[in-house]
Design a protein around this motif. Sequence first.
Motif, mmCIF file in Angstrom:
data_model
loop_
_atom_site.group_PDB
_atom_site.id
_atom_site.type_symbol
_atom_site.label_atom_id
_atom_site.label_comp_id
_atom_site.label_asym_id
_atom_site.label_seq_id
_atom_site.Cartn_x
_atom_site.Cartn_y
_atom_site.Cartn_z
ATOM 1 N N PRO A 23 3.892 -6.722 -2.909
ATOM 2 C CA PRO A 23 3.931 -6.229 -4.417
ATOM 3 C C PRO A 23 5.056 -5.316 -4.537
ATOM 4 N N PHE A 24 5.847 -4.942 -3.589
ATOM 5 C CA PHE A 24 7.091 -3.986 -4.027
ATOM 6 C C PHE A 24 8.455 -4.580 -3.420
ATOM 7 N N SER A 25 9.342 -3.655 -3.791
ATOM 8 C CA SER A 25 10.715 -4.367 -3.803
ATOM 9 C C SER A 25 11.294 -4.203 -2.243
ATOM 10 N N GLY A 27 13.473 -3.278 0.915
ATOM 11 C CA GLY A 27 13.941 -1.942 1.249
ATOM 12 C C GLY A 27 12.963 -0.732 1.092
ATOM 13 N N GLY A 28 11.859 -1.098 0.246
ATOM 14 C CA GLY A 28 10.917 0.107 0.242
ATOM 15 C C GLY A 28 9.889 0.055 1.473
ATOM 16 N N PRO A 29 9.383 1.042 1.493
ATOM 17 C CA PRO A 29 8.160 1.263 2.746
ATOM 18 C C PRO A 29 7.249 0.265 3.140
ATOM 19 N N THR A 30 6.577 -0.706 1.859
ATOM 20 C CA THR A 30 5.899 -1.584 2.203
ATOM 21 C C THR A 30 6.629 -2.843 2.873
ATOM 22 N N ASP A 31 7.883 -3.187 2.139
ATOM 23 C CA ASP A 31 8.762 -4.159 2.618
ATOM 24 C C ASP A 31 9.323 -4.034 4.105
ATOM 25 N N VAL A 32 9.431 -2.888 4.531
ATOM 26 C CA VAL A 32 9.850 -2.462 5.989
ATOM 27 C C VAL A 32 8.739 -2.817 6.894
ATOM 28 N N HIS A 79 -1.039 -5.574 1.140
ATOM 29 C CA HIS A 79 -0.930 -4.434 0.157
ATOM 30 C C HIS A 79 -1.564 -3.232 0.577
ATOM 31 N N HIS A 80 -1.418 -2.147 -0.231
ATOM 32 C CA HIS A 80 -1.766 -0.837 0.250
ATOM 33 C C HIS A 80 -2.895 -0.300 -0.358
ATOM 34 N N ASN A 81 -3.234 1.042 -0.534
ATOM 35 C CA ASN A 81 -4.017 1.553 -1.488
ATOM 36 C C ASN A 81 -4.274 1.156 -2.744
ATOM 37 N N HIS A 143 7.661 10.047 -8.772
ATOM 38 C CA HIS A 143 6.943 9.035 -8.061
ATOM 39 C C HIS A 143 7.476 7.723 -8.585
ATOM 40 N N ALA A 144 6.918 6.683 -7.685
ATOM 41 C CA ALA A 144 7.443 5.399 -7.798
ATOM 42 C C ALA A 144 6.980 4.446 -8.913
ATOM 43 N N GLY A 145 6.007 5.312 -9.686
ATOM 44 C CA GLY A 145 5.437 4.399 -10.909
ATOM 45 C C GLY A 145 4.073 4.326 -10.871
ATOM 46 N N LEU A 146 3.113 3.796 -11.899
ATOM 47 C CA LEU A 146 1.987 3.671 -11.930
ATOM 48 C C LEU A 146 1.415 2.970 -10.806
ATOM 49 N N GLY A 147 0.577 3.282 -9.976
ATOM 50 C CA GLY A 147 -0.088 2.869 -9.039
ATOM 51 C C GLY A 147 0.638 2.755 -7.771
ATOM 52 N N ALA A 148 1.853 3.407 -7.544
ATOM 53 C CA ALA A 148 2.478 3.889 -6.511
ATOM 54 C C ALA A 148 1.466 5.005 -5.459
ATOM 55 N N VAL A 149 1.870 4.793 -4.353
ATOM 56 C CA VAL A 149 1.011 5.698 -3.388
ATOM 57 C C VAL A 149 1.658 7.125 -3.786
ATOM 58 N N SER A 150 2.803 7.120 -4.076
ATOM 59 C CA SER A 150 3.374 8.501 -4.375
ATOM 60 C C SER A 150 2.961 9.026 -5.461
ATOM 61 N N GLN A 151 2.483 8.056 -6.507
ATOM 62 C CA GLN A 151 1.646 8.800 -7.806
ATOM 63 C C GLN A 151 0.519 9.598 -7.268
ATOM 64 N N GLY A 172 10.368 2.655 -8.473
ATOM 65 C CA GLY A 172 10.280 2.383 -7.066
ATOM 66 C C GLY A 172 10.501 3.548 -6.363
ATOM 67 N N THR A 173 10.397 3.414 -5.195
ATOM 68 C CA THR A 173 10.744 4.421 -4.123
ATOM 69 C C THR A 173 11.953 4.709 -4.103
ATOM 70 N N ALA A 174 12.825 3.782 -3.754
ATOM 71 C CA ALA A 174 14.154 3.986 -3.736
ATOM 72 C C ALA A 174 14.943 4.843 -4.775
ATOM 73 N N CYS A 189 6.274 13.084 -3.147
ATOM 74 C CA CYS A 189 5.316 12.951 -1.977
ATOM 75 C C CYS A 189 5.449 11.510 -1.321
ATOM 76 N N ASP A 190 5.994 11.241 -0.432
ATOM 77 C CA ASP A 190 6.195 9.771 -0.179
ATOM 78 C C ASP A 190 6.043 9.530 1.307
ATOM 79 N N GLN A 191 5.875 8.386 1.646
ATOM 80 C CA GLN A 191 5.633 7.581 2.990
ATOM 81 C C GLN A 191 6.701 8.220 3.998
ATOM 82 N N THR A 192 5.987 8.477 5.158
ATOM 83 C CA THR A 192 6.984 8.477 6.499
ATOM 84 C C THR A 192 7.846 7.308 6.449
HETATM 85 C C1 MLT Z 1 6.993 0.454 -1.703
HETATM 86 O O1 MLT Z 1 7.047 -0.379 -0.951
HETATM 87 O O2 MLT Z 1 7.819 0.662 -2.832
HETATM 88 C C2 MLT Z 1 5.807 1.648 -2.036
HETATM 89 O O3 MLT Z 1 4.814 1.328 -1.033
HETATM 90 C C3 MLT Z 1 5.326 1.979 -3.408
HETATM 91 C C4 MLT Z 1 4.412 3.013 -3.394
HETATM 92 O O4 MLT Z 1 4.799 4.260 -3.292
HETATM 93 O O5 MLT Z 1 3.177 2.764 -3.458
#
Ligand code: MLT
Length: 312
Positions: A23-25, A27-32, A79-81, A143-151, A172-174, A189-192
């Motif tokens: 669900p995310f763009s 280069g972002g954490p989920t994509d990685v 998908h995540h949380n 934060h990376a938008g509504l529904g992002a884990v950073s939010q 987004g995260t980037a 506050c973002d993912q490692t």
């Molecule tokens: C992402 O891949 O962009 C993130 O997982 C988005 C998020 O912060 O939820």
Amino acid sequence: FTASLALAQGDAYPSKPITLVIPFSAGGPTDVVARSLGVALTKTIGKPVVVENKTGAGGTLAAGYVAKAAPDGYTLLLHHNGMATAPALYRKLPFSPLNDFEPISQVIDVPMTLVGRKDLPAKSLKELLPYLKANAEKVNVAHAGLGAVSQLCSLLFRQAIGQNFQTVPYQGTAPAMNALLGSQVDLLCDQTTSTTTFIKADKVNLYGVTTTQRIPAMPDVPTLAEQGLKGFNMVVWHGLYAPKGTPQVVVQKINTAFRAALKEPAFQQQMKELGAQIVPEDKQTPEGLRSWLKAETDRWGPLIKAAGVYAD
Ligand code: MLT
């Protein structure tokens, strides 16, 4: 007839490439995570696994798309949380995370880190808390938008310190991280999986990790909980889902190949470097994911409702 047809489909599965929708763009954490997983799963399932980024509406666009895809095992969702938070965040959600999917397995847990712009005078959480109080009117948290884990993490942080602050949504995260690196915002506050590089390069201030225990990838970094934010606990967990109605024989085949993929050395190494933890084997099951999704839905719903953040 239906049962024997399903069995026949199951026997042949997989006979063509599989699409792994995220669900995310790019280069972002989920994509990685998804790209690394796609390589491992291609090996263990025997057909190409192609990652497709379907971004929009806080992850609900991709989830809604997979919910309505053919239940044949060729369209899967990582998908995540967000699967647990969408029902509270989106009042008109056109699908049900709990009812419209066949859960296949949990995947990995990713800790988060609270980081600040490098030129912020507060260098530790101990200094940060009074700084936030003294500058309540002007502090910004990205934060990376509504529904992002950073939010979600920013909501939890707000609750933990008992103080309000401005949050700034990015696409987004980037872009959120870029805003922090450019000192346009104070905290994130973002993912490692996204912050490790910048922490290692000393481009941000690091205030702590969001898990209940310190993490093996950063053993010297204290948790927020041990620094006084009692019970602070935020982990980004991931699930693999197929559309509801996917034959059980296919679900089982995907699950078996998926568990083998989680054991691939290259995947394990990459996750370790990014601070992510592959879930224990009892969570690598449809039931493990189903019950966790339910528990997380029950945890986040009230918190989101109390914070009053939602989309109509
Ligand atoms: C992402 O891949 O962009 C993130 O997982 C988005 C998020 O912060 O939820």
